[in-house]
Design a protein around this motif. Structure first.
Motif, mmCIF file in Angstrom:
data_model
loop_
_atom_site.group_PDB
_atom_site.id
_atom_site.type_symbol
_atom_site.label_atom_id
_atom_site.label_comp_id
_atom_site.label_asym_id
_atom_site.label_seq_id
_atom_site.Cartn_x
_atom_site.Cartn_y
_atom_site.Cartn_z
ATOM 1 N N LYS A 10 0.845 -1.216 0.000
ATOM 2 C CA LYS A 10 0.000 0.000 0.000
ATOM 3 C C LYS A 10 0.870 1.252 0.000
ATOM 4 O O LYS A 10 0.599 2.209 -0.733
ATOM 5 N N VAL A 11 1.927 1.243 0.820
ATOM 6 C CA VAL A 11 2.840 2.393 0.867
ATOM 7 C C VAL A 11 3.530 2.563 -0.485
ATOM 8 O O VAL A 11 3.623 3.687 -1.003
ATOM 9 N N LEU A 12 3.995 1.466 -1.056
ATOM 10 C CA LEU A 12 4.651 1.533 -2.363
ATOM 11 C C LEU A 12 3.697 2.020 -3.446
ATOM 12 O O LEU A 12 4.097 2.772 -4.344
ATOM 13 N N GLU A 13 2.442 1.595 -3.384
ATOM 14 C CA GLU A 13 1.456 2.060 -4.360
ATOM 15 C C GLU A 13 1.283 3.570 -4.296
ATOM 16 O O GLU A 13 1.215 4.243 -5.328
ATOM 17 N N VAL A 14 1.224 4.116 -3.091
ATOM 18 C CA VAL A 14 1.076 5.573 -2.928
ATOM 19 C C VAL A 14 2.319 6.284 -3.458
ATOM 20 O O VAL A 14 2.217 7.273 -4.195
ATOM 21 N N ILE A 15 3.491 5.768 -3.095
ATOM 22 C CA ILE A 15 4.739 6.394 -3.550
ATOM 23 C C ILE A 15 4.843 6.340 -5.071
ATOM 24 O O ILE A 15 5.135 7.354 -5.725
ATOM 25 N N LEU A 16 4.596 5.162 -5.656
ATOM 26 C CA LEU A 16 4.699 5.027 -7.108
ATOM 27 C C LEU A 16 3.632 5.838 -7.828
ATOM 28 O O LEU A 16 3.888 6.391 -8.909
ATOM 29 N N GLY A 17 2.452 5.936 -7.249
ATOM 30 C CA GLY A 17 1.412 6.773 -7.835
ATOM 31 C C GLY A 17 1.799 8.240 -7.838
ATOM 32 O O GLY A 17 1.594 8.959 -8.828
ATOM 33 N N THR A 18 2.386 8.688 -6.742
ATOM 34 C CA THR A 18 2.840 10.073 -6.651
ATOM 35 C C THR A 18 3.961 10.342 -7.651
ATOM 36 O O THR A 18 3.970 11.381 -8.322
ATOM 37 N N ILE A 19 4.888 9.387 -7.764
ATOM 38 C CA ILE A 19 5.965 9.529 -8.749
ATOM 39 C C ILE A 19 5.387 9.548 -10.165
ATOM 40 O O ILE A 19 5.845 10.306 -11.023
ATOM 41 N N GLY A 20 4.376 8.736 -10.417
ATOM 42 C CA GLY A 20 3.725 8.729 -11.725
ATOM 43 C C GLY A 20 3.116 10.079 -12.068
ATOM 44 O O GLY A 20 3.246 10.561 -13.193
ATOM 45 N N ILE A 21 2.481 10.704 -11.101
ATOM 46 C CA ILE A 21 1.911 12.044 -11.322
ATOM 47 C C ILE A 21 3.025 13.042 -11.588
ATOM 48 O O ILE A 21 2.917 13.880 -12.496
ATOM 49 N N VAL A 53 13.200 4.445 -14.100
ATOM 50 C CA VAL A 53 13.916 3.249 -13.648
ATOM 51 C C VAL A 53 13.403 2.809 -12.287
ATOM 52 O O VAL A 53 13.124 1.624 -12.068
ATOM 53 N N TRP A 54 13.263 3.750 -11.363
ATOM 54 C CA TRP A 54 12.800 3.392 -10.020
ATOM 55 C C TRP A 54 11.387 2.813 -10.050
ATOM 56 O O TRP A 54 11.101 1.821 -9.396
ATOM 57 N N THR A 55 10.476 3.437 -10.810
ATOM 58 C CA THR A 55 9.094 2.948 -10.822
ATOM 59 C C THR A 55 8.952 1.627 -11.560
ATOM 60 O O THR A 55 8.202 0.746 -11.116
ATOM 61 N N ILE A 56 9.668 1.456 -12.647
ATOM 62 C CA ILE A 56 9.543 0.222 -13.422
ATOM 63 C C ILE A 56 10.022 -0.983 -12.620
ATOM 64 O O ILE A 56 9.328 -1.996 -12.533
ATOM 65 N N PHE A 57 11.188 -0.897 -12.012
ATOM 66 C CA PHE A 57 11.726 -2.067 -11.319
ATOM 67 C C PHE A 57 11.006 -2.340 -9.999
ATOM 68 O O PHE A 57 10.808 -3.499 -9.632
ATOM 69 N N THR A 58 10.609 -1.309 -9.302
ATOM 70 C CA THR A 58 9.839 -1.523 -8.074
ATOM 71 C C THR A 58 8.439 -2.021 -8.416
ATOM 72 O O THR A 58 7.922 -2.944 -7.788
ATOM 73 N N GLY A 59 7.827 -1.413 -9.428
ATOM 74 C CA GLY A 59 6.494 -1.851 -9.862
ATOM 75 C C GLY A 59 6.491 -3.270 -10.398
ATOM 76 O O GLY A 59 5.545 -4.033 -10.176
ATOM 77 N N VAL A 140 17.045 -1.925 -5.880
ATOM 78 C CA VAL A 140 15.893 -1.978 -4.972
ATOM 79 C C VAL A 140 14.806 -2.883 -5.552
ATOM 80 O O VAL A 140 14.212 -3.694 -4.843
ATOM 81 N N GLY A 141 14.559 -2.765 -6.853
ATOM 82 C CA GLY A 141 13.585 -3.634 -7.497
ATOM 83 C C GLY A 141 13.963 -5.106 -7.384
ATOM 84 O O GLY A 141 13.112 -5.958 -7.138
ATOM 85 N N TYR A 148 9.892 -10.812 -2.240
ATOM 86 C CA TYR A 148 8.575 -11.336 -2.615
ATOM 87 C C TYR A 148 8.674 -12.779 -3.100
ATOM 88 O O TYR A 148 7.784 -13.593 -2.856
ATOM 89 N N GLY A 149 9.748 -13.105 -3.827
ATOM 90 C CA GLY A 149 9.913 -14.459 -4.343
ATOM 91 C C GLY A 149 10.048 -15.489 -3.235
ATOM 92 O O GLY A 149 9.477 -16.581 -3.320
ATOM 93 N N VAL A 150 10.779 -15.155 -2.195
ATOM 94 C CA VAL A 150 10.921 -16.078 -1.067
ATOM 95 C C VAL A 150 9.566 -16.273 -0.382
ATOM 96 O O VAL A 150 9.193 -17.407 -0.048
ATOM 97 N N ILE A 151 8.822 -15.196 -0.219
ATOM 98 C CA ILE A 151 7.478 -15.310 0.366
ATOM 99 C C ILE A 151 6.600 -16.202 -0.505
ATOM 100 O O ILE A 151 5.877 -17.071 -0.008
ATOM 101 N N LYS A 152 6.674 -16.012 -1.820
ATOM 102 C CA LYS A 152 5.863 -16.823 -2.743
ATOM 103 C C LYS A 152 6.289 -18.291 -2.705
ATOM 104 O O LYS A 152 5.435 -19.179 -2.766
ATOM 105 N N LEU A 153 7.580 -18.543 -2.606
ATOM 106 C CA LEU A 153 8.057 -19.923 -2.528
ATOM 107 C C LEU A 153 7.560 -20.601 -1.259
ATOM 108 O O LEU A 153 7.122 -21.757 -1.295
#
Length: 163
Positions: A10-21, A53-59, A140-141, A148-153
């Motif tokens: 949720k925090v990342l979504e807000v940050i990436l949304g703000t960066i997108g704007i 670069v930051w938004t693509i790899f984090t997203g 960072v991405g 996330y991959g370890v959590i998914k595994l």
């Protein structure tokens, strides 16, 4: 752990949304400056590249976590796989393990690149920010992808438990 990851997303979504704007506003200014004001604004290209670069790899890492990343849906959605949880689980384990392996490989090489850029003080041409800042976005991405991959595994065990 799930609660923490959901809050992080949720925090990342807000940050990436703000960066997108911000990216939209910067690009709008660049077009306005070039076509209306008839002035060059080379800083916009560098700023957009950094933010991109930051938004693509984090997203991409976030999309990987919520299973919005590319997959073999033709195979995954087939009745042969969907009706056999263990087969589906094995496919997911392979998918997640490959993603973690690629991210770890990239992290290994990025540490050299970022370290060299930090030690040499390499900077961008116009804005003069250190170039390692942009490549840190890739790092960072990749860190998020491994996390996330370890959590998914770990979550894949549900495909092998008798219900």
């Amino acid at each position: 752990m799930k609660g923490f990851v959901e809050k992080l997303n949720k925090v990342l979504e807000v940050i990436l949304g703000t960066i997108g704007i911000a990216m939209i506003l910067i690009q709008t200014y660049a077009v306005f400056a070039r076509n209306v004001l008839q002035v060059a604004s080379p800083w916009t290209d560098e700023a957009l590249k950094l933010l991109f670069v930051w938004t693509i790899f984090t997203g991409a890492a976030m999309a990987f976590y919520i299973d919005d990343a590319i997959c073999l849906t033709l195979v995954e959605d087939s009745k042969m796989v969907k009706n056999r949880p263990a087969v589906y689980g094995i496919m997911k384990i392979i998918q997640f393990a490959c993603a973690v392996a690629v991210a770890l490989f990239m992290m290994w090489h990025l540490r050299t690149i970022i370290g060299t850029q930090m030690s040499t003080g390499e900077a961008t041409t116009v804005l003069k920010y250190p170039l390692w800042i942009m490549n840190s976005g890739i790092m960072v991405g990749m860190i998020f992808t491994v996390f996330y991959g370890v959590i998914k595994l770990i979550d894949c065990k549900k495909y092998f438990v008798k219900q």
